[in-house]
Write a protein that holds these residues in place. Structure first.
Motif, PDB file in Angstrom:
ATOM      1  N   ALA A   1      21.606 -42.973   0.764  1.00 50.33           N
ATOM      2  CA  ALA A   1      21.435 -44.413   0.568  1.00 50.33           C
ATOM      3  C   ALA A   1      20.172 -44.846   1.289  1.00 50.33           C
ATOM      4  O   ALA A   1      19.744 -44.205   2.261  1.00 50.33           O
ATOM      5  CB  ALA A   1      22.647 -45.194   1.081  1.00 50.33           C
ATOM      6  N   SER A   2      19.585 -45.949   0.816  1.00 49.77           N
ATOM      7  CA  SER A   2      18.368 -46.450   1.465  1.00 49.77           C
ATOM      8  C   SER A   2      18.362 -47.963   1.445  1.00 49.77           C
ATOM      9  O   SER A   2      19.047 -48.606   0.641  1.00 49.77           O
ATOM     10  CB  SER A   2      17.108 -45.911   0.775  1.00 49.77           C
ATOM     11  OG  SER A   2      17.005 -46.425  -0.540  1.00 49.77           O
ATOM     12  N   ASP A   3      17.581 -48.556   2.329  1.00 46.99           N
ATOM     13  CA  ASP A   3      17.417 -50.004   2.385  1.00 46.99           C
ATOM     14  C   ASP A   3      16.064 -50.312   3.007  1.00 46.99           C
ATOM     15  O   ASP A   3      15.505 -49.496   3.768  1.00 46.99           O
ATOM     16  CB  ASP A   3      18.537 -50.653   3.201  1.00 46.99           C
ATOM     17  CG  ASP A   3      18.570 -52.174   3.007  1.00 46.99           C
ATOM     18  OD1 ASP A   3      18.144 -52.645   1.933  1.00 46.99           O
ATOM     19  OD2 ASP A   3      19.011 -52.882   3.931  1.00 46.99           O
ATOM     20  N   ASP A   4      15.538 -51.485   2.656  1.00 48.59           N
ATOM     21  CA  ASP A   4      14.238 -51.919   3.175  1.00 48.59           C
ATOM     22  C   ASP A   4      14.412 -53.149   4.048  1.00 48.59           C
ATOM     23  O   ASP A   4      15.304 -53.970   3.822  1.00 48.59           O
ATOM     24  CB  ASP A   4      13.278 -52.270   2.030  1.00 48.59           C
ATOM     25  CG  ASP A   4      12.949 -51.088   1.148  1.00 48.59           C
ATOM     26  OD1 ASP A   4      13.039 -49.944   1.642  1.00 48.59           O
ATOM     27  OD2 ASP A   4      12.620 -51.313  -0.034  1.00 48.59           O
TER      28      ASP A   4
ATOM     29  N   VAL B   1      16.233 -43.276  -3.428  1.00 44.25           N
ATOM     30  CA  VAL B   1      17.603 -42.877  -3.739  1.00 44.25           C
ATOM     31  C   VAL B   1      18.042 -43.587  -5.013  1.00 44.25           C
ATOM     32  O   VAL B   1      17.874 -44.809  -5.136  1.00 44.25           O
ATOM     33  CB  VAL B   1      18.571 -43.229  -2.593  1.00 44.25           C
ATOM     34  CG1 VAL B   1      20.003 -42.867  -2.977  1.00 44.25           C
ATOM     35  CG2 VAL B   1      18.174 -42.523  -1.317  1.00 44.25           C
ATOM     36  N   ILE B   2      18.602 -42.826  -5.964  1.00 40.61           N
ATOM     37  CA  ILE B   2      19.138 -43.417  -7.188  1.00 40.61           C
ATOM     38  C   ILE B   2      20.454 -42.737  -7.531  1.00 40.61           C
ATOM     39  O   ILE B   2      20.772 -41.658  -7.000  1.00 40.61           O
ATOM     40  CB  ILE B   2      18.165 -43.290  -8.381  1.00 40.61           C
ATOM     41  CG1 ILE B   2      17.940 -41.811  -8.729  1.00 40.61           C
ATOM     42  CG2 ILE B   2      16.853 -44.000  -8.101  1.00 40.61           C
ATOM     43  CD1 ILE B   2      17.166 -41.619 -10.028  1.00 40.61           C
TER      44      ILE B   2
ATOM     45  N   SER C   1      16.486 -41.336   8.447  1.00 34.52           N
ATOM     46  CA  SER C   1      15.038 -41.131   8.392  1.00 34.52           C
ATOM     47  C   SER C   1      14.384 -42.477   8.091  1.00 34.52           C
ATOM     48  O   SER C   1      14.857 -43.221   7.213  1.00 34.52           O
ATOM     49  CB  SER C   1      14.660 -40.122   7.313  1.00 34.52           C
ATOM     50  OG  SER C   1      15.249 -38.872   7.565  1.00 34.52           O
ATOM     51  N   TRP C   2      13.325 -42.800   8.801  1.00 34.00           N
ATOM     52  CA  TRP C   2      12.643 -44.087   8.637  1.00 34.00           C
ATOM     53  C   TRP C   2      11.209 -43.861   8.143  1.00 34.00           C
ATOM     54  O   TRP C   2      10.552 -42.899   8.511  1.00 34.00           O
ATOM     55  CB  TRP C   2      12.591 -44.840   9.967  1.00 34.00           C
ATOM     56  CG  TRP C   2      13.918 -45.359  10.444  1.00 34.00           C
ATOM     57  CD1 TRP C   2      14.834 -44.685  11.196  1.00 34.00           C
ATOM     58  CD2 TRP C   2      14.461 -46.657  10.203  1.00 34.00           C
ATOM     59  NE1 TRP C   2      15.924 -45.479  11.451  1.00 34.00           N
ATOM     60  CE2 TRP C   2      15.720 -46.703  10.855  1.00 34.00           C
ATOM     61  CE3 TRP C   2      14.020 -47.786   9.518  1.00 34.00           C
ATOM     62  CZ2 TRP C   2      16.527 -47.846  10.830  1.00 34.00           C
ATOM     63  CZ3 TRP C   2      14.823 -48.913   9.493  1.00 34.00           C
ATOM     64  CH2 TRP C   2      16.065 -48.937  10.140  1.00 34.00           C
TER      65      TRP C   2
ATOM     66  N   VAL D   1      14.775 -47.240   5.477  1.00 36.33           N
ATOM     67  CA  VAL D   1      15.653 -46.277   6.121  1.00 36.33           C
ATOM     68  C   VAL D   1      16.360 -45.476   5.035  1.00 36.33           C
ATOM     69  O   VAL D   1      16.864 -46.022   4.057  1.00 36.33           O
ATOM     70  CB  VAL D   1      16.679 -46.962   7.051  1.00 36.33           C
ATOM     71  CG1 VAL D   1      17.557 -47.943   6.303  1.00 36.33           C
ATOM     72  CG2 VAL D   1      17.520 -45.902   7.774  1.00 36.33           C
ATOM     73  N   LEU D   2      16.347 -44.172   5.204  1.00 39.84           N
ATOM     74  CA  LEU D   2      17.039 -43.265   4.295  1.00 39.84           C
ATOM     75  C   LEU D   2      18.173 -42.606   5.079  1.00 39.84           C
ATOM     76  O   LEU D   2      17.937 -41.998   6.134  1.00 39.84           O
ATOM     77  CB  LEU D   2      16.087 -42.205   3.757  1.00 39.84           C
ATOM     78  CG  LEU D   2      16.685 -41.136   2.848  1.00 39.84           C
ATOM     79  CD1 LEU D   2      17.119 -41.753   1.534  1.00 39.84           C
ATOM     80  CD2 LEU D   2      15.679 -40.014   2.603  1.00 39.84           C
TER      81      LEU D   2
END
Length: 335
Positions: free
Chosen positions: A153-156, A14-15, A114-115, A144-145
């Motif tokens: 948004a996404s995060d790790d 995601v950008i 979504s993972w 996770v998206l």
């Protein structure tokens, strides 16, 4: 070993409009691979700056003709998106026990989750839920998206099952020392306590000098939660020491009669400490002797492993005297 060619382009990204993101092709095996991205890049990684949501393809070719392909979507947020998601802090877990990861999204509504694992694989059980259950067997990054309407948004988060290693078994000779080094798979050693099964055995490394074959146990604890720990063992096999004692008194010598001589045994090699025993009864490394007849002196040296002997012959010398004689006339010879 047969290793099928398998490529992953990583999790979807995601950008915001105008940003750049790096895409990397991950392969488990294969040598001399060729890469081909749909943006015409031929490198293992490529930087992209799409202005709208775009799917990128990467194809990998091996020298033996094998190929594989994967895709990755780069979602581009339109102006006005304020959605964010937090997958929580990285954490260390006990291997073999299920653990949950919960993502918290804000700034939107009707979230769709979504993972993905760090190899870009969908985690089907985690689709459309904010919480998933994982049980990785190695350090794993989960992404996770989150989608809310047209915003993303996404995060790790990194989940690391604690695994430790005390090193391979070692063989030494009695009297030698060796260093034991412990490692863990979850990174920064300062976050963990290392405890060895010896007195004062704290820290990633310890020095040991066992006299018999010994098994050492390493236990590594997570400082923040000592209930999370892992152990490993290493065996130090101890062999009898090798005898390498070598000594030398020197060559046989001739001395003048009624004089003393200094005899010293030289240690060429060995395993200290050393003790000495001469045939004279002396027990020092150096002795003084005054033989009146030809004498053989023997010394036995004992070190920490074995004994060795050496001899030296000392010969006292005195020239024979010729008695005086009288001659009667010039030219007479003396017998």
């Amino acid at each position: 070993i047969i290793c099928p060619l398998d490529v992953n382009a990583g999790p979807d990204r995601v950008i915001n409009n105008g940003d750049t993101v790096s895409l990397v092709a991950i392969t488990e095996c294969g040598n001399n691979l060729t890469y081909s991205w749909s943006n015409n890049s031929t490198n293992v990684s490529t930087n992209v700056s799409p202005t709208q949501t775009t799917t990128y393809y990467v194809t990998v070719y091996s020298v033996d003709g094998a190929t594989d392909i994967d895709t990755v979507i780069v979602f581009v947020n339109p102006e006005g998106c304020n959605i964010s998601v937090d997958a929580g802090p990285d954490k260390t877990i006990v291997e073999g026990i299920n653990n949950s990861i919960t993502a918290v999204a804000t700034g939107g509504s009707n979230y769709i989750y979504s993972w993905y694992s760090n190899r870009g694989e969908d985690i089907v059980a985690g689709q459309a839920t904010s919480t998933i259950i994982v049980n990785p067997v190695r350090p794993e990054t989960y992404t996770v998206l989150v989608n809310s309407d047209t915003c993303y948004a996404s995060d790790d988060v990194v989940i690391c099952p604690l695994s430790v290693g005390a090193g391979g078994d070692v063989t030494i000779y009695r009297g030698e020392t060796t260093i034991l080094s412990g490692i863990n798979t979850c990174g920064d050693k300062s976050n963990y306590t290392y405890s060895w099964s010896i007195i004062g055995g704290n820290g990633p490394t310890v020095t040991v000098s066992p006299t018999v074959t010994t098994t050492y146990i390493l236990t590594v604890y997570l400082n923040d939660n000592p209930s999370i720990y892992k152990t490993d063992t290493v065996v130090i096999y101890v062999l009898p020491p090798v005898c390498k004692l070598s000594i030398d008194i020197g060559d046989d010598i001739i001395i003048n009669k009624n004089t003393s001589v200094n005899l010293k045994v030289n240690i060429i090699d060995g395993n200290p400490p050393y003790s000495f025993k001469w045939s004279t009864g002396d027990i020092s490394q150096t002795i003084f002797v005054t033989p009146t007849t030809t004498t053989t002196y023997r010394v036995t040296v004992t070190d920490a492993v074995c004994s060795a002997t050496d001899d030296i012959v000392v010969c006292p010398f005195e020239a024979d005297a010729i008695p005086d004689k009288v001659i009667n006339k010039p030219g007479q010879t003396i017998d």
